[in-house]
Design a protein around this motif. Structure first.
Motif, mmCIF file in Angstrom:
data_model
loop_
_atom_site.group_PDB
_atom_site.id
_atom_site.type_symbol
_atom_site.label_atom_id
_atom_site.label_comp_id
_atom_site.label_asym_id
_atom_site.label_seq_id
_atom_site.Cartn_x
_atom_site.Cartn_y
_atom_site.Cartn_z
ATOM 1 N N ASP A 62 0.881 -1.162 0.000
ATOM 2 C CA ASP A 62 0.000 0.000 0.000
ATOM 3 C C ASP A 62 0.919 1.211 0.000
ATOM 4 N N THR A 64 0.515 4.208 0.354
ATOM 5 C CA THR A 64 0.254 5.276 1.333
ATOM 6 C C THR A 64 0.820 4.910 2.702
ATOM 7 N N THR A 92 -6.023 7.193 -7.168
ATOM 8 C CA THR A 92 -7.460 6.993 -7.344
ATOM 9 C C THR A 92 -8.116 8.313 -7.722
ATOM 10 N N ASP A 113 -3.801 8.994 -1.586
ATOM 11 C CA ASP A 113 -3.642 8.022 -2.669
ATOM 12 C C ASP A 113 -2.825 8.576 -3.832
ATOM 13 N N ASN A 114 -2.934 9.869 -4.097
ATOM 14 C CA ASN A 114 -2.288 10.458 -5.259
ATOM 15 C C ASN A 114 -1.021 11.258 -4.942
ATOM 16 N N SER A 117 1.364 9.337 -1.473
ATOM 17 C CA SER A 117 1.991 8.113 -1.969
ATOM 18 C C SER A 117 3.180 8.431 -2.873
#
Length: 259
Positions: A62, A64, A92, A113-114, A117
């Motif tokens: 993951d 993140t 996402t 998420d964007n 990360s």
């Protein structure tokens, strides 16, 4: 101008644009690290690519999560000895909704998420790249990182942040022969654009066909971008031919954005 034998990490590699990017690097003979959250999905891509390229591994992470991202970098170095290229593709779209209805936790999730990360993955690989005095970092932003798109406040904010991160780190890391660039896709064929069309239609009270016609007509080429066009750009930015390119946000948008 080859990426043959370069060690390339691609995040979000189990589907969509990320999968196509991974396929393109694999065809060029890169040593490839596929990163994704879904063990089943990312290992399926690994099996497919190994039919033509034995130098492919998958890592479940993951992006993140800082500890999992650190493991990603450490495992890559353990297997291949170095990291030459990082493609930050994972992300996402988040909800399509009015700001008054957007929950704070959903806004934060899209940023994580964007944008977060992307930061975490860069932070994890940069020490090895600095040690080797060489590296290519490619971040997937969007034309939504350059212009406003109603009902997508979280996504636009995150992708604008990716461009800012790209430029700042290009300035910081250039002395170590590390380039940092962003790719800004327009409307790309695939599952995500189908979802965008559907959600935009619901929010605006339009049918899907009407939304699709509107989006395509906004492009001089009157069509959506193909995932392969994004992938080829990522490969090019990883070659020696692109050594003089850094801090750029490269549009691959069928002309939707020209700045």
């Amino acid at each position: 101008m080859s990426v043959k034998n370069k060690v390339v990490i691609v995040t979000g590699a189990s589907r969509g644009i990320g999968k196509v990017i991974a396929q393109s690097f694999s065809k060029e003979g890169a040593n490839l690290v596929l990163v994704g959250r879904s063990k089943e999905a990312v290992e399926k891509v690994e099996v497919e690519l190994k039919e033509e390229n034995p130098n492919v591994i998958s890592i479940i992470a993951d992006v993140t999560n800082e500890e999992q991202v650190k493991h990603m970098a450490e495992k890559t170095i353990e297997v291949f000895g170095k990291i030459d290229v990082l493609v930050n593709n994972a992300g996402t779209a988040g909800p399509t909704t009015s700001v008054k209805d957007l929950a704070v936790e959903d806004f934060r999730a899209v940023l994580d998420d964007n944008l977060t990360s992307t930061f975490l993955c860069i932070k994890a690989v940069v020490p090895n790249m600095m040690e080797n005095q060489s590296g290519r970092i490619i971040n997937l932003s969007s034309v939504s990182g350059k212009r406003a798109l109603p009902y997508r406040v979280g996504y636009c904010a995150a992708k604008m942040g990716v461009i800012g991160l790209t430029r700042t780190l290009a300035a910081e890391l250039g002395e170590h022969n590390i380039t940092v660039n962003a790719i800004c896709p327009g409307f790309v064929e695939g599952e995500r654009i189908d979802s965008v069309i559907s959600n935009q239609g619901k929010v605006r009270g339009l049918d899907k066909e009407e939304v699709e016609r509107e989006l395509k007509s906004s492009s001089p080429l009157k069509r959506f971008v193909k995932p392969e066009e994004i992938a080829k750009t990522a490969v090019f930015l990883s070659t020696d031919a692109a050594i003089g390119i850094t801090g750029e946000d490269v549009n691959v948008s069928s002309g939707v954005v020209m700045y």
